[in-house]
Design a protein around this motif. Structure first.
Motif, PDB file in Angstrom:
ATOM      1  N   ASN A  23       0.813  -1.231   0.000  1.00 32.49           N
ATOM      2  CA  ASN A  23       0.000   0.000   0.000  1.00 32.49           C
ATOM      3  C   ASN A  23       0.840   1.272   0.000  1.00 32.49           C
ATOM      4  N   ALA A  24       2.058   1.218  -0.564  1.00 35.08           N
ATOM      5  CA  ALA A  24       2.872   2.442  -0.705  1.00 35.08           C
ATOM      6  C   ALA A  24       2.111   3.417  -1.592  1.00 35.08           C
ATOM      7  N   LEU A  25       2.173   4.702  -1.236  1.00 31.66           N
ATOM      8  CA  LEU A  25       1.345   5.715  -1.899  1.00 31.66           C
ATOM      9  C   LEU A  25       2.127   6.446  -2.989  1.00 31.66           C
ATOM     10  N   THR A  59      -0.781   1.458   5.324  1.00 31.76           N
ATOM     11  CA  THR A  59       0.081   1.888   4.216  1.00 31.76           C
ATOM     12  C   THR A  59       1.536   1.923   4.688  1.00 31.76           C
ATOM     13  N   SER A  60       2.438   1.538   3.785  1.00 34.00           N
ATOM     14  CA  SER A  60       3.872   1.620   4.091  1.00 34.00           C
ATOM     15  C   SER A  60       4.412   3.013   3.804  1.00 34.00           C
ATOM     16  N   GLY A  61       3.508   3.975   3.592  1.00 33.56           N
ATOM     17  CA  GLY A  61       3.943   5.364   3.448  1.00 33.56           C
ATOM     18  C   GLY A  61       4.189   5.744   2.004  1.00 33.56           C
ATOM     19  N   ASN A  62       4.883   6.850   1.848  1.00 32.91           N
ATOM     20  CA  ASN A  62       5.171   7.330   0.496  1.00 32.91           C
ATOM     21  C   ASN A  62       5.961   6.276  -0.276  1.00 32.91           C
ATOM     22  N   ASP A  63       5.625   6.094  -1.551  1.00 33.57           N
ATOM     23  CA  ASP A  63       6.400   5.191  -2.397  1.00 33.57           C
ATOM     24  C   ASP A  63       7.834   5.716  -2.455  1.00 33.57           C
ATOM     25  N   ILE A  64       8.780   4.901  -2.024  1.00 28.41           N
ATOM     26  CA  ILE A  64      10.164   5.385  -1.886  1.00 28.41           C
ATOM     27  C   ILE A  64      10.792   5.640  -3.265  1.00 28.41           C
ATOM     28  N   GLU A  65      10.317   4.906  -4.277  1.00 29.28           N
ATOM     29  CA  GLU A  65      10.808   5.173  -5.636  1.00 29.28           C
ATOM     30  C   GLU A  65      10.381   6.585  -6.070  1.00 29.28           C
ATOM     31  N   ASP A  66       9.153   6.966  -5.723  1.00 29.17           N
ATOM     32  CA  ASP A  66       8.671   8.317  -6.039  1.00 29.17           C
ATOM     33  C   ASP A  66       9.503   9.372  -5.315  1.00 29.17           C
ATOM     34  N   ALA A 100       1.302   1.137   9.679  1.00 23.88           N
ATOM     35  CA  ALA A 100       1.055   2.514   9.230  1.00 23.88           C
ATOM     36  C   ALA A 100       2.379   3.244   9.359  1.00 23.88           C
ATOM     37  N   ILE A 101       3.058   3.448   8.230  1.00 21.73           N
ATOM     38  CA  ILE A 101       4.423   3.966   8.274  1.00 21.73           C
ATOM     39  C   ILE A 101       4.472   5.336   7.606  1.00 21.73           C
ATOM     40  N   GLY A 102       5.328   6.214   8.139  1.00 17.82           N
ATOM     41  CA  GLY A 102       5.520   7.536   7.539  1.00 17.82           C
ATOM     42  C   GLY A 102       4.207   8.298   7.484  1.00 17.82           C
ATOM     43  N   ILE A 103       3.810   8.660   6.270  1.00 19.70           N
ATOM     44  CA  ILE A 103       2.566   9.430   6.138  1.00 19.70           C
ATOM     45  C   ILE A 103       1.358   8.596   6.580  1.00 19.70           C
ATOM     46  N   PRO A 125       9.521   6.946  10.434  1.00 17.71           N
ATOM     47  CA  PRO A 125      10.977   6.753  10.318  1.00 17.71           C
ATOM     48  C   PRO A 125      11.657   7.747   9.371  1.00 17.71           C
ATOM     49  N   PHE A 126      11.235   9.027   9.448  1.00 17.95           N
ATOM     50  CA  PHE A 126      11.763  10.007   8.488  1.00 17.95           C
ATOM     51  C   PHE A 126      13.265  10.215   8.648  1.00 17.95           C
ATOM     52  N   VAL A 127      13.732  10.336   9.895  1.00 20.16           N
ATOM     53  CA  VAL A 127      15.157  10.626  10.116  1.00 20.16           C
ATOM     54  C   VAL A 127      16.026   9.504   9.530  1.00 20.16           C
TER      55      VAL A 127
HETATM   56  N1  COA Z   1       7.815   2.367  -1.269  1.00 18.97           N
HETATM   57  C1  COA Z   1       8.029   1.585  -2.319  1.00 18.97           C
HETATM   58  N2  COA Z   1       7.973   0.238  -2.283  1.00 18.97           N
HETATM   59  C2  COA Z   1       7.661  -0.314  -1.108  1.00 18.97           C
HETATM   60  C3  COA Z   1       7.405   0.440   0.054  1.00 18.97           C
HETATM   61  C4  COA Z   1       7.495   1.857  -0.063  1.00 18.97           C
HETATM   62  N3  COA Z   1       7.226   2.673   0.964  1.00 18.97           N
HETATM   63  N4  COA Z   1       7.128  -0.398   1.083  1.00 18.97           N
HETATM   64  C5  COA Z   1       7.197  -1.657   0.591  1.00 18.97           C
HETATM   65  N5  COA Z   1       7.516  -1.593  -0.731  1.00 18.97           N
HETATM   66  C6  COA Z   1       7.687  -2.724  -1.650  1.00 18.97           C
HETATM   67  C7  COA Z   1       9.003  -3.461  -1.397  1.00 18.97           C
HETATM   68  O1  COA Z   1      10.059  -2.822  -2.086  1.00 18.97           O
HETATM   69  C8  COA Z   1       8.656  -4.824  -1.959  1.00 18.97           C
HETATM   70  O2  COA Z   1       8.730  -4.742  -3.375  1.00 18.97           O
HETATM   71  P1  COA Z   1       9.304  -5.996  -4.225  1.00 18.97           P
HETATM   72  O3  COA Z   1       8.361  -7.130  -3.916  1.00 18.97           O
HETATM   73  O4  COA Z   1       9.231  -5.511  -5.642  1.00 18.97           O
HETATM   74  O5  COA Z   1      10.704  -6.230  -3.703  1.00 18.97           O
HETATM   75  C9  COA Z   1       7.175  -4.995  -1.612  1.00 18.97           C
HETATM   76  O6  COA Z   1       6.670  -3.693  -1.397  1.00 18.97           O
HETATM   77  C10 COA Z   1       6.952  -5.813  -0.353  1.00 18.97           C
HETATM   78  O7  COA Z   1       7.683  -5.186   0.708  1.00 18.97           O
HETATM   79  P2  COA Z   1       8.581  -5.999   1.764  1.00 18.97           P
HETATM   80  O8  COA Z   1       9.525  -5.018   2.393  1.00 18.97           O
HETATM   81  O9  COA Z   1       9.165  -7.196   1.092  1.00 18.97           O
HETATM   82  O10 COA Z   1       7.456  -6.467   2.803  1.00 18.97           O
HETATM   83  P3  COA Z   1       7.650  -6.842   4.354  1.00 18.97           P
HETATM   84  O11 COA Z   1       6.353  -7.469   4.764  1.00 18.97           O
HETATM   85  O12 COA Z   1       8.925  -7.561   4.586  1.00 18.97           O
HETATM   86  O13 COA Z   1       7.785  -5.419   5.101  1.00 18.97           O
HETATM   87  C11 COA Z   1       7.208  -3.141   5.536  1.00 18.97           C
HETATM   88  C12 COA Z   1       6.708  -4.505   5.081  1.00 18.97           C
HETATM   89  C13 COA Z   1       6.044  -2.147   5.337  1.00 18.97           C
HETATM   90  C14 COA Z   1       7.626  -3.179   7.020  1.00 18.97           C
HETATM   91  C15 COA Z   1       8.440  -2.730   4.702  1.00 18.97           C
HETATM   92  O14 COA Z   1       8.088  -2.879   3.335  1.00 18.97           O
HETATM   93  C16 COA Z   1       8.930  -1.319   4.885  1.00 18.97           C
HETATM   94  O15 COA Z   1       9.575  -1.010   5.870  1.00 18.97           O
HETATM   95  N6  COA Z   1       8.652  -0.439   3.889  1.00 18.97           N
HETATM   96  C17 COA Z   1       9.190   0.907   3.847  1.00 18.97           C
HETATM   97  C18 COA Z   1       8.527   1.806   4.849  1.00 18.97           C
HETATM   98  C19 COA Z   1       9.073   3.210   4.766  1.00 18.97           C
HETATM   99  O16 COA Z   1      10.197   3.478   5.133  1.00 18.97           O
HETATM  100  N7  COA Z   1       8.235   4.128   4.236  1.00 18.97           N
HETATM  101  C20 COA Z   1       8.553   5.486   4.039  1.00 18.97           C
HETATM  102  C21 COA Z   1       8.237   6.242   5.264  1.00 18.97           C
HETATM  103  S1  COA Z   1       8.698   7.936   5.168  1.00 18.97           S
END
Ligand code: COA
Length: 252
Positions: A23-25, A59-66, A100-103, A125-127
């Motif tokens: 659910n990355a946004l 949601t795992s927050g903002n799409d990190i690729e974006d 529910a991470i970040g945003i 986890p912004f820092v």
């Molecule tokens: N942006 C882009 N892609 C994301 C994402 C994000 N925020 N969070 C997860 N994904 C992607 C992963 O890259 C992975 O992609 P892939 O299958 O192509 O490799 C897929 O979603 C599954 O994620 P994965 O990390 O394997 O799942 P998990 O169950 O082990 O962990 C989380 C789930 C949410 C704990 C972990 O994905 C995570 O920490 N995500 C990043 C959170 C974050 O830092 N967000 C930004 C906040 S400012």
């Protein structure tokens, strides 16, 4: 379709549905959520809004690729969502179905009711990403829980449980995972029996004192955030995420 919307029995539901990316946004998803909030505000048949995710993930927050691709000087697509959320004068209820991470946590600070699954973990986890808190979380989180507990969540980025979120004033209650959405929906449906004008005016009054300061804080955070997105620290953090390794900040 990564944002699903439906209106039923006076409740406009906005469901985040991109489970393959936790659910990355993305920009398009923020825009769809903002449009759904604006439409809910304008529709007299809607008495409340429900925001929810998928089982196990809010949601795992903002799409990190974006994040990594954002061009300097461009407006954050998330800002459109947060503006619509802050401008929504109808009650907004969040059902936090999982992480529910970040945003994902930041937006809860702008909802009126927050119900959290007992399996959920929240984190800002912004820092650790080389970034800074956003959308007035640097103001609201210390106000809610005091500086020392805010520092654990915003400086260390420590994850926390739904029970912690209740204790800190971020959430109303923790519910079993299978019940959280229905409970949140029942709360939203209660507004069908209340006078909508009085609800709207009361919500506006409850936010009045903080509204201007929150907007000023968002502008200040946004400027720093935009600069930090291009920082070597953030680039290292984003690379580490995609290479599935721990970031190395020892050289900074
Ligand atoms: N942006 C882009 N892609 C994301 C994402 C994000 N925020 N969070 C997860 N994904 C992607 C992963 O890259 C992975 O992609 P892939 O299958 O192509 O490799 C897929 O979603 C599954 O994620 P994965 O990390 O394997 O799942 P998990 O169950 O082990 O962990 C989380 C789930 C949410 C704990 C972990 O994905 C995570 O920490 N995500 C990043 C959170 C974050 O830092 N967000 C930004 C906040 S400012």
């Amino acid at each position: 379709m990564s944002i699903k919307t439906a209106t039923l029995n006076g409740v406009a539901t906005i469901e985040i549905a991109r489970p393959e990316k936790k659910n990355a946004l993305t920009g398009a998803m923020y825009r769809a959520m903002a449009d759904a909030l604006d439409a809910a505000k304008a529709d007299a048949a809607v008495r409340a809004v429900l925001i929810t995710g998928q089982p196990g993930i809010f949601t795992s927050g903002n799409d990190i690729e974006d994040f990594a691709r954002r061009q300097p000087g461009t407006e954050s697509p998330a800002l459109q969502l947060m503006r619509a959320l802050m401008a929504c004068d109808k009650p907004v209820v969040a059902a936090v179905t999982g992480a529910a991470i970040g945003i994902g946590t930041t937006l809860l600070l702008h909802c009126d009711f927050v119900y959290v699954s007992d399996e959920a973990r929240l984190a800002m986890p912004f820092v650790g990403l080389g970034l800074v808190p956003e959308f007035a979380s640097s103001l609201i989180v210390p106000q809610l829980m005091g500086n020392v507990r805010a520092a654990e969540k915003l400086l260390l980025g420590d994850p926390f449980t739904g029970a912690d979120a209740v204790e800190c004033g971020i959430a109303n209650a923790v519910l079993p995972a299978g019940e959280v959405v229905n409970h949140a929906r029942r709360i939203a449906e209660r507004f069908n029996a209340l006078p909508p004008g009085a609800v709207r005016d009361s919500k506006t009054l409850m936010r009045r004192a903080r509204a201007q300061l929150a907007l000023e804080t968002i502008a200040a955070e946004g400027e720093v955030f935009g600069n930090r997105l291009r920082s070597p620290e953030a680039q290292e953090a984003f690379s580490a995420f995609f290479q599935k390794r721990k970031p190395d900040f020892s050289k900074f």
